[in-house]
Design an enzyme around this catalytic site. Structure first.
Site, PDB file in Angstrom:
ATOM      1  N   LYS A   1       0.865  -1.190   0.000  1.00 60.72           N
ATOM      2  CA  LYS A   1       0.000   0.000   0.000  1.00 60.72           C
ATOM      3  C   LYS A   1       0.890   1.225   0.000  1.00 60.72           C
ATOM      4  O   LYS A   1       2.048   1.163   0.427  1.00 60.72           O
ATOM      5  CB  LYS A   1      -0.880  -0.002   1.255  1.00 60.72           C
ATOM      6  CG  LYS A   1      -2.102   0.884   1.157  1.00 60.72           C
ATOM      7  CD  LYS A   1      -3.251   0.197   0.439  1.00 60.72           C
ATOM      8  CE  LYS A   1      -4.400   1.161   0.199  1.00 60.72           C
ATOM      9  NZ  LYS A   1      -5.578   0.481  -0.378  1.00 60.72           N
TER      10      LYS A   1
ATOM     11  N   ASP B   1      -7.015   4.438  -4.513  1.00 62.31           N
ATOM     12  CA  ASP B   1      -7.679   4.312  -3.213  1.00 62.31           C
ATOM     13  C   ASP B   1      -8.287   5.696  -2.958  1.00 62.31           C
ATOM     14  O   ASP B   1      -8.510   6.447  -3.912  1.00 62.31           O
ATOM     15  CB  ASP B   1      -6.671   3.903  -2.118  1.00 62.31           C
ATOM     16  CG  ASP B   1      -7.336   3.513  -0.795  1.00 62.31           C
ATOM     17  OD1 ASP B   1      -7.843   2.383  -0.687  1.00 62.31           O
ATOM     18  OD2 ASP B   1      -7.378   4.347   0.136  1.00 62.31           O
TER      19      ASP B   1
HETATM   20  P1  NDP Z   1     -12.828   7.984  -2.831  1.00 61.78           P
HETATM   21  O1  NDP Z   1     -11.753   8.961  -2.614  1.00 61.78           O
HETATM   22  O2  NDP Z   1     -13.340   7.757  -4.194  1.00 61.78           O
HETATM   23  O3  NDP Z   1     -14.081   8.336  -1.896  1.00 61.78           O
HETATM   24  C1  NDP Z   1     -13.944   8.407  -0.528  1.00 61.78           C
HETATM   25  C2  NDP Z   1     -15.261   8.885   0.058  1.00 61.78           C
HETATM   26  O4  NDP Z   1     -15.191   8.753   1.475  1.00 61.78           O
HETATM   27  C3  NDP Z   1     -15.547  10.346  -0.235  1.00 61.78           C
HETATM   28  O5  NDP Z   1     -16.934  10.535  -0.286  1.00 61.78           O
HETATM   29  C4  NDP Z   1     -14.938  11.048   0.975  1.00 61.78           C
HETATM   30  O6  NDP Z   1     -15.510  12.295   1.294  1.00 61.78           O
HETATM   31  C5  NDP Z   1     -15.253  10.044   2.070  1.00 61.78           C
HETATM   32  N1  NDP Z   1     -14.225  10.144   3.112  1.00 61.78           N
HETATM   33  C6  NDP Z   1     -12.903   9.875   2.987  1.00 61.78           C
HETATM   34  N2  NDP Z   1     -12.266  10.116   4.123  1.00 61.78           N
HETATM   35  C7  NDP Z   1     -13.200  10.535   4.983  1.00 61.78           C
HETATM   36  C8  NDP Z   1     -13.159  10.940   6.324  1.00 61.78           C
HETATM   37  N3  NDP Z   1     -12.007  10.947   7.016  1.00 61.78           N
HETATM   38  N4  NDP Z   1     -14.331  11.301   6.920  1.00 61.78           N
HETATM   39  C9  NDP Z   1     -15.494  11.297   6.217  1.00 61.78           C
HETATM   40  N5  NDP Z   1     -15.582  10.928   4.934  1.00 61.78           N
HETATM   41  C10 NDP Z   1     -14.458  10.560   4.330  1.00 61.78           C
HETATM   42  O7  NDP Z   1     -12.280   6.614  -2.194  1.00 61.78           O
HETATM   43  P2  NDP Z   1     -12.755   5.121  -2.477  1.00 61.78           P
HETATM   44  O8  NDP Z   1     -14.217   5.073  -2.702  1.00 61.78           O
HETATM   45  O9  NDP Z   1     -11.850   4.540  -3.498  1.00 61.78           O
HETATM   46  O10 NDP Z   1     -12.389   4.406  -1.096  1.00 61.78           O
HETATM   47  C11 NDP Z   1     -13.313   4.335   0.000  1.00 61.78           C
HETATM   48  C12 NDP Z   1     -12.892   3.242   0.934  1.00 61.78           C
HETATM   49  O11 NDP Z   1     -12.879   1.982   0.234  1.00 61.78           O
HETATM   50  C13 NDP Z   1     -11.497   3.377   1.544  1.00 61.78           C
HETATM   51  O12 NDP Z   1     -11.502   2.815   2.848  1.00 61.78           O
HETATM   52  C14 NDP Z   1     -10.646   2.500   0.642  1.00 61.78           C
HETATM   53  O13 NDP Z   1      -9.470   2.051   1.299  1.00 61.78           O
HETATM   54  C15 NDP Z   1     -11.616   1.362   0.392  1.00 61.78           C
HETATM   55  N6  NDP Z   1     -11.330   0.549  -0.787  1.00 61.78           N
HETATM   56  C16 NDP Z   1     -11.257   1.116  -2.024  1.00 61.78           C
HETATM   57  C17 NDP Z   1     -11.015   0.324  -3.129  1.00 61.78           C
HETATM   58  C18 NDP Z   1     -11.032   0.861  -4.511  1.00 61.78           C
HETATM   59  O14 NDP Z   1     -10.993   0.055  -5.451  1.00 61.78           O
HETATM   60  N7  NDP Z   1     -11.153   2.166  -4.723  1.00 61.78           N
HETATM   61  C19 NDP Z   1     -10.709  -1.120  -2.976  1.00 61.78           C
HETATM   62  C20 NDP Z   1     -10.909  -1.639  -1.627  1.00 61.78           C
HETATM   63  C21 NDP Z   1     -11.164  -0.799  -0.589  1.00 61.78           C
HETATM   64  P3  NDP Z   1     -14.648  13.642   1.097  1.00 61.78           P
HETATM   65  O15 NDP Z   1     -14.549  13.805  -0.382  1.00 61.78           O
HETATM   66  O16 NDP Z   1     -15.419  14.717   1.782  1.00 61.78           O
HETATM   67  O17 NDP Z   1     -13.308  13.383   1.732  1.00 61.78           O
END
Ligand code: NDP
Length: 455
Positions: free
Chosen positions: A136, A176
């Protein structure tokens, strides 16, 4: 986050010393401790049956990354001011294949978060059965509010160092939080420039026109919902007519909402760090994607433009009644109190779309209440599994159709479900998908480590 010794349940005699060493050696890494504790807790019974894992020091080796790199990322913002961020790549385990795992760009990123994610990734990747190791990386860079040109300059500077450490047979990063198609494009372009090679298999999540695979964008969200389908099917239930609460509004959340809707459920929430929206008629995916993917706007915009939807500023999305919950934002976003609220409202299943979004007390509460609970390393493994399919297509110079790719994803999620379900039964904890996922992932990695010797 702060922690005390009392924050962690005691572990079995075989694993407690390993955990104590992790905490002593890396004292300021609470998220990493949390992830390690969960795995060690699950595998106590495995070590009793398989003492060779203890004799070969498998655990002592597994909790220490094979390699970790931290580096300076200097870049110049649009006003001409020099900015310096910190970059990370933690290469945790390559015993099953090249390191594989995403890059996270978020201001909260530190070594603890990257290590917890990298550690989880080892077992998740093993669960996919695809021959990929765990790693990662990321940076404390915050893309929010930055222009495309700033994001490009940052990505170019980040890759200017990262390229030394990655390769299609060594380490293949993906996206991510904060790293989507735009960022992967800039990173890939810089890699190509630096190396004078067009090696498609160096990153996954690429654009479809230049080496990307169908369904990679959708895979994590779709996969989490397929996993829910599998859990419900064991009990003769389906998603039809179910109300689903989803947190986040990024890559995972958007495509979880899409698949829920396609399978006859109704996703009624989405959120970001400013608050959440509720839309009892069902989230309008076209509008959500326009706001989040095209305009890169805030979630309040959804309620502003959608009659009947409301925005709750800084609210707790888990207070919204739902049959199914899919936390898909970030780690430790679902507290013990939130779990109690969901249980009181009759939640039937929870699937972690994000990595470790539920605090340990929330997981315990769901399990004690008989809620079907899918841990992230199983439920969100569809993303990395499809990344591995992208790598296969890159090396074979093939392109699979959307339908073929989605079918393959569905099969993989079914296999992960069945393997974790059976492992939980085999070790006397039927229905415990947390234990099942940790056991299957651990056994696959541990067996390979023993076979390959002490290296
Ligand atoms: P994105 O950046 O596309 O979206 C993240 C979302 O979560 C946004 O809406 C963001 O809001 C919100 N968010 C992030 N951090 C916080 C926080 N500290 N508090 C509140 N809201 C938050 O990321 P992904 O959708 O790719 O990833 C989401 C999760 O899924 C993560 O845990 C990631 O590790 C996991 N994941 C992702 C994969 C992938 O293929 N993308 C694979 C497996 C797991 P804002 O814009 O306001 O920050």
């Amino acid at each position: 986050m702060t922690e005390t010794t009392a924050d962690f349940h005691p572990l079995s005699d075989a694993v407690q010393p390993v955990f104590d060493t992790v905490r002593a050696r890396s004292p300021h890494e609470p998220e990493f401790h949390q992830a390690v504790h969960e795995v060690l807790h699950s595998i106590g019974s495995v070590l009793e049956k398989r003492p060779e894992y203890v004799d070969n020091g498998v655990l002592e080796r597994l909790v220490e990354p094979e390699r970790q790199v931290m580096f300076r990322v200097p870049w110049v913002d649009d006003s001409g001011k020099l900015q310096v961020n910190r970059g990370y790549r933690v290469q945790f385990s390559s015993v099953l294949g090249p390191y594989k795992g995403g890059l996270r760009f978020h201001p909260s990123v530190n070594l603890s978060i990257i290590k917890f994610l990298g550690f989880e990734q080892i077992f998740k990747n093993a669960l996919t059965g695809q021959g990929i190791g765990g790693g990662k990386g990321g940076s404390d860079f915050d893309p929010h509010g930055r222009s495309d040109a700033e994001v490009m300059r940052f990505c170019q500077s980040f890759m200017n160092e990262l390229w030394h450490h990655i390769g299609e047979h060594t380490d293949v990063p993906a996206g991510d939080i904060g790293v989507g198609g735009r960022e992967i494009g800039y990173l890939f372009g810089m890699y190509r420039k630096l190396t004078n090679q067009h090696v498609s298999g160096i990153l996954t999540g690429k654009g479809i026109g230049w080496g990307g695979a169908q369904v990679r964008t959708e895979a994590t969200g779709y996969g989490a919902v397929f996993f829910v389908q599998e859990m419900l099917a064991v009990h003769g239930e389906t998603l039809e007519g179910k109300r689903v609460a989803v947190s986040g509004s990024g890559n995972v959340a958007i495509y979880a909402i899409e698949k829920v809707t396609q399978l006859g459920g109704r996703a009624v929430t989405a959120s970001d760090s400013s608050g959440y929206v509720v839309d009892d008629a069902g989230i309008d995916l076209g509008l959500l994607r326009q706001i989040k993917e095209v305009e890169r706007g805030r979630i309040v915009e959804y309620a502003n433009r959608r009659p009947g939807a409301r925005f709750v500023e800084r609210g707790n999305v888990w207070e919204v009644p739902a049959d199914i919950a899919v936390p898909a934002a970030t780690q430790n976003e679902l507290s013990a109190e939130s779990a109690q609220a969901l249980i009181a409202n009759g939640v039937r299943a929870v699937a972690e779309g994000a990595n470790m979004p539920c605090v340990p007390e929330a997981v315990e509460a769901f399990q004690q209440a008989g809620v079907l609970f899918a841990p992230g390393k199983a439920a969100n493994a569809g993303g990395v599994a499809t990344s591995a399919l992208e790598m296969s297509q890159n090396s074979a110079r093939q392109r699979w159709s959307f339908a073929d790719s989605e079918n393959r994803l569905r099969e993989i999620m079914g296999d992960i479900h069945d393997a974790t379900f059976r492992a939980a039964e085999r070790y006397g904890t039927p229905g415990d998908y947390v234990a099942g996922a940790n056991i299957v992932g651990f056994e696959r990695v541990a067996d390979a480590m023993i076979a390959q010797g002490v290296i």
